[in-house]
Scaffold this motif. Structure first.
Motif, mmCIF file in Angstrom:
data_model
loop_
_atom_site.group_PDB
_atom_site.id
_atom_site.type_symbol
_atom_site.label_atom_id
_atom_site.label_comp_id
_atom_site.label_asym_id
_atom_site.label_seq_id
_atom_site.Cartn_x
_atom_site.Cartn_y
_atom_site.Cartn_z
ATOM 1 N N ARG A 134 0.800 -1.225 0.000
ATOM 2 C CA ARG A 134 0.000 0.000 0.000
ATOM 3 C C ARG A 134 0.832 1.275 0.000
ATOM 4 N NH1 ARG A 134 -4.476 -0.529 4.686
ATOM 5 N NH2 ARG A 134 -4.619 1.695 4.214
ATOM 6 N N PHE A 213 0.036 -11.088 -1.751
ATOM 7 C CA PHE A 213 0.205 -11.342 -0.312
ATOM 8 C C PHE A 213 0.244 -12.847 -0.024
ATOM 9 C CE2 PHE A 213 -2.306 -7.152 0.469
ATOM 10 C CZ PHE A 213 -1.260 -6.433 -0.062
ATOM 11 N N PRO A 237 0.679 0.714 7.410
ATOM 12 C CA PRO A 237 -0.210 -0.428 7.161
ATOM 13 C C PRO A 237 0.487 -1.597 6.452
ATOM 14 C CG PRO A 237 -1.383 1.599 6.694
ATOM 15 C CD PRO A 237 0.052 1.996 6.983
ATOM 16 N N PHE A 240 1.562 -3.969 8.983
ATOM 17 C CA PHE A 240 0.459 -4.812 9.464
ATOM 18 C C PHE A 240 0.150 -5.909 8.449
ATOM 19 C CE2 PHE A 240 -1.013 -0.557 11.396
ATOM 20 C CZ PHE A 240 -0.139 -0.699 12.458
ATOM 21 N N LEU A 241 0.239 -5.581 7.164
ATOM 22 C CA LEU A 241 0.012 -6.612 6.144
ATOM 23 C C LEU A 241 1.034 -7.740 6.296
ATOM 24 C CD1 LEU A 241 -0.826 -4.433 3.007
ATOM 25 C CD2 LEU A 241 -2.379 -5.960 4.245
ATOM 26 N N ALA A 243 2.727 -8.568 9.084
ATOM 27 C CA ALA A 243 2.487 -9.284 10.342
ATOM 28 C C ALA A 243 1.202 -10.108 10.271
ATOM 29 C CB ALA A 243 2.419 -8.303 11.507
ATOM 30 N N GLY A 244 0.250 -9.669 9.439
ATOM 31 C CA GLY A 244 -1.011 -10.405 9.319
ATOM 32 C C GLY A 244 -0.903 -11.616 8.412
ATOM 33 N N HIS A 245 -0.126 -11.491 7.348
ATOM 34 C CA HIS A 245 -0.061 -12.576 6.362
ATOM 35 C C HIS A 245 1.085 -13.547 6.603
ATOM 36 C CE1 HIS A 245 -3.216 -11.420 3.469
ATOM 37 N NE2 HIS A 245 -2.971 -10.193 3.861
ATOM 38 N N LEU A 246 2.174 -13.110 7.222
ATOM 39 C CA LEU A 246 3.297 -14.028 7.454
ATOM 40 C C LEU A 246 2.861 -15.124 8.424
ATOM 41 C CD1 LEU A 246 6.211 -11.449 7.755
ATOM 42 C CD2 LEU A 246 6.084 -13.301 6.066
ATOM 43 N N PRO A 247 3.267 -16.379 8.153
ATOM 44 C CA PRO A 247 2.803 -17.489 8.998
ATOM 45 C C PRO A 247 3.337 -17.427 10.423
ATOM 46 C CG PRO A 247 3.824 -18.308 6.968
ATOM 47 C CD PRO A 247 4.049 -16.839 7.001
ATOM 48 N N ASN A 248 4.453 -16.716 10.630
ATOM 49 C CA ASN A 248 5.150 -16.875 11.905
ATOM 50 C C ASN A 248 5.825 -15.557 12.307
ATOM 51 O OD1 ASN A 248 6.218 -18.124 14.108
ATOM 52 N ND2 ASN A 248 7.597 -19.491 12.976
ATOM 53 N N LEU A 251 5.256 -8.698 15.911
ATOM 54 C CA LEU A 251 5.229 -7.287 15.532
ATOM 55 C C LEU A 251 5.761 -6.411 16.658
ATOM 56 C CD1 LEU A 251 4.199 -4.970 13.599
ATOM 57 C CD2 LEU A 251 2.103 -5.023 14.945
ATOM 58 N N LEU A 253 5.940 -2.267 17.205
ATOM 59 C CA LEU A 253 5.546 -0.983 16.636
ATOM 60 C C LEU A 253 6.011 0.117 17.582
ATOM 61 C CD1 LEU A 253 3.807 -0.152 14.139
ATOM 62 C CD2 LEU A 253 1.904 0.081 15.729
ATOM 63 N N ARG B 134 -7.632 -15.986 10.069
ATOM 64 C CA ARG B 134 -6.694 -17.053 10.447
ATOM 65 C C ARG B 134 -7.010 -17.713 11.788
ATOM 66 N NH1 ARG B 134 -0.658 -14.678 9.728
ATOM 67 N NH2 ARG B 134 -0.246 -16.562 10.960
ATOM 68 N N PRO B 237 -2.827 -12.331 14.785
ATOM 69 C CA PRO B 237 -2.574 -11.952 13.388
ATOM 70 C C PRO B 237 -3.829 -11.445 12.654
ATOM 71 C CG PRO B 237 -1.390 -13.972 13.890
ATOM 72 C CD PRO B 237 -2.235 -13.665 15.098
ATOM 73 N N PHE B 240 -3.845 -7.825 12.832
ATOM 74 C CA PHE B 240 -2.936 -7.208 11.860
ATOM 75 C C PHE B 240 -3.551 -7.225 10.468
ATOM 76 C CE2 PHE B 240 0.430 -9.202 14.816
ATOM 77 C CZ PHE B 240 0.321 -8.150 15.710
ATOM 78 N N LEU B 241 -4.265 -8.295 10.145
ATOM 79 C CA LEU B 241 -4.933 -8.339 8.837
ATOM 80 C C LEU B 241 -5.938 -7.194 8.726
ATOM 81 C CD1 LEU B 241 -5.472 -12.182 8.385
ATOM 82 C CD2 LEU B 241 -3.969 -10.699 7.033
#
Lengths: 285, 285
Positions: A134, A213, A237, A240-241, A243-248, A251, A253, B134, B237, B240-241
Motif C-alpha cells: 500500500r 500477499f 499499514p 500490518f500486512l 504481520a497479518g499474512h506471514l505465517p510466523n 510485531l 511498533l 486465520r 494476526p 494485523f490483517l
C-alpha cells in the motif's frame, strides 16, 4: 571492532561484482546479514544499533552491485537484487544466515528468502512491506522531492525517517551525528544512476496487487516485523500486512516513530533483534 | 447511571424480536452501540470500560435475538446477525451511530457496516478478525473445551480472555469481580441453543479465504483496531490483517494481553475509544 572502526573488505562474486562489505562482531554460528534501504550504503547503519547486535553475534553489512564502493550496476527490480545478494552470499561461502532487511532491503530480504528458503534461518523486516502493498508505488510529490533530491541534506533525512515531533527529530539529529562520525575508510555516496535503478525496483515491487500477499505463506521462517507507527515511505499499514499474512511473525511498533524507527530506538531495537535471534538458538525452540 | 445501575429496557423490532438493551451516559449526537462476543450478554461488559466511555457519550448495549433476555432465535451466520442488529437500530430510530464490536460482535460490526455504510460514523473492532481470517474456523481441542463447556466457570473465562501470566490472570479476576457485582436486574445466561447458533456463525465467518480481505476496502470509516498481543480465540494476526487491509485504521496492541485485552486495560481502552471518537467531532477533522 565496531560499525565505526571495522575495515571495509571486498570479495569477487560470480556475477562479476566486487562487493564492498564489512564483517565483525562476536563469533556466532549464524551471522546476520543486513540489507540497506533506498540510496543507503554501509555507513548509513546506526552504530548503536549495529554494535548492540554485534555484541552478541557476527554481523555482515554489504553494498549491493553499483552501491557505494561495490562495482557493477544496480538491479532495476527486486528479484535481480535478490540474485545479486545471493551471489555475494555464495562468494562468502555462507550456507545458513539470519537476514535483516530495512525498507527496500526488506523487499530484497523477502524475495531472497523465497528464492533460497534453506539459506535463511530467521528474518527481521524493518520499515518495509509486501510485494503489491500500500502506498509506495508512486510517492506523493512532497515525499518525492525529499527522496529523489540530487544532494540530500539533514532536513531530507529527518523528513523521510523521523516524525515531525520535536522528540523524534532530536533523535534524528543524534542518528545523523552518529553515522557521520566514522573517521576513515568512509563509503562512497550512492550515485544517481543507482538511485534511478532503485526507484524502478521500488515502483515495480509497489504495483498494488493484494494477490501477491499469498506469497508470504512461503516465508515460514520466524520473522520479526518492526516499524514506527507513522512511516510515510513504506506506510505503516504495510507492516500490518506483513504481520497479518506471514505465517510466523511477531510485531514491534514504535510510538511517535516513522521509517527510521530502528535508528530512533537503536538500542531497544538491537536488543529485540538479539532476543529474537537468541530464541532460535534455544534448544527448547 | 452506570453499567451496574442502568435499567434494562425493551423495544419491539420489525423482525419480531423484543430486544433487551440498556442506554445511558452523557448525551451525545452520535451514540455508541456495543456488540458483544460469543456467549456474552449485556452484563459481560466491563463496568470500568463502559463507564469510562459513558462519561463522554451515550452508550447502548444490546442482546441480539435469542441472547440473554431478548426474544427470538439467534442467527446462525454473521449476515443474519447483522440484519438482526439493524432491526434493533431501526426500532430505536437511529440514523447515525458509532459501533464497537468485540470478537464475534466485531464480525457483526464489519458486516453491518458493509450493509449500511451510511449508518455508521466510526468503528471500534476489538479482539476480532476479517471474514476468511486465520485460525478461528475450528478451535483446537483445549480451547474448545473451555469455550463450549455447558457451564463455564472463572477458570474458563481466564483461559479464554487472559494470558497465562500471573499479572494478566490477576486482572482477569478483577474483571470477573466487576461483572458479577450488579445487584439487581441481572441479564439471563446465554442458552446452549444460542451458543450452538453462534458456533455456526463463527465457523462460517472463519472459513479460510484471503479473497474476502478485499471486502475490507468497503469499510472506509475511521476504525480503531485493538487487541492483546497473544489472543488465542481470534488469534492476534487477524488484528494485523484488519489493520493492514482497512483503508483507514489505527492499531492499539496491548502487551501480555489476550482476547479480553479491553477488560484487562479497561480504563486505558475506554480513554482511547473516547479520544478516537472525539477526533471525529473535531471540526478540523
Amino acid at each position: 571492532m565496531t560499525q565505526l572502526t571495522s575495515p571495509t573488505r571486498t570479495v569477487e562474486a560470480d556475477n562479476g561484482t566486487t562487493f564492498a562489505y564489512r564483517r565483525f562482531g562476536k563469533q556466532s554460528d549464524v551471522p546476520l546479514l543486513l540489507l540497506q534501504c533506498f540510496r543507503g550504503n554501509i555507513d548509513l547503519w546506526d552504530p548503536i544499533m549495529v554494535d548492540t547486535i554485534a555484541a552478541e553475534r557476527e554481523v555482515i553489512t554489504v553494498d549491493a552491485s553499483g552501491v557505494g564502493r561495490s562495482t557493477g550496476s544496480t538491479p532495476h527490480n527486486v528479484p535481480d537484487y535478490a540474485r545479486d545478494i545471493i551471489s555475494f552470499v555464495d562468494a562468502l561461502g555462507l550456507h545458513n544466515i539470519d537476514l535483516l532487511g530495512f525498507s527496500m532491503g526488506g523487499f530484497v530480504a523477502q524475495e531472497l528468502t523465497l528464492m533460497r528458503p534453506y539459506l535463511i534461518r530467521q528474518l527481521v523486516l524493518a520499515g518495509t512491506g509486501p510485494e503489491g502493498g500500500r502506498g509506495f508505488h508512486k510517492w506523493a510529490d512532497e515525499l518525492q522531492s525529499h527522496a529523489f533530491k540530487e544532494e540530500q541534506d539533514a532536513e531530507d533525512l529527518l523528513y523521510l525517517f523521523f516524525t515531525p515531533s520535536e522528540a523524534s527529530r532530536a533523535k534524528g539529529m543524534d542518528y545523523l551525528g552518529r553515522i557521520f562520525s566514522r573517521e576513515s575508510d568512509q563509503d562512497a555516496v550512492t550515485s544517481l544512476e543507482t538511485r534511478d535503478a532503485q526507484i524502478d525496483a521500488i515502483a515495480d515491487w509497489g504495483i498494488p496487487d493484494p494477490s501477491k500477499f499469498s506469497r508470504l505463506a512461503g516465508l515460514r521462517q520466524p520473522t520479526l516485523v518492526v516499524n514506527g507507527d507513522r512511516d510515510i515511505m513504506v506506510p505503516t499499514p504495510n507492516t500490518f500486512l506483513l504481520a497479518g499474512h506471514l505465517p510466523n511473525a511477531e510485531l514491534v511498533l514504535y510510538p511517535d516513530a516513522a521509517h527510521g524507527a530502528l535508528f530512533q530506538y537503536p538500542e531497544d531495537f538491537g536488543n529485540r533483534v538479539n532476543e529474537f535471534l537468541e530464541a532460535a538458538e534455544d534448544p527448547a525452540w
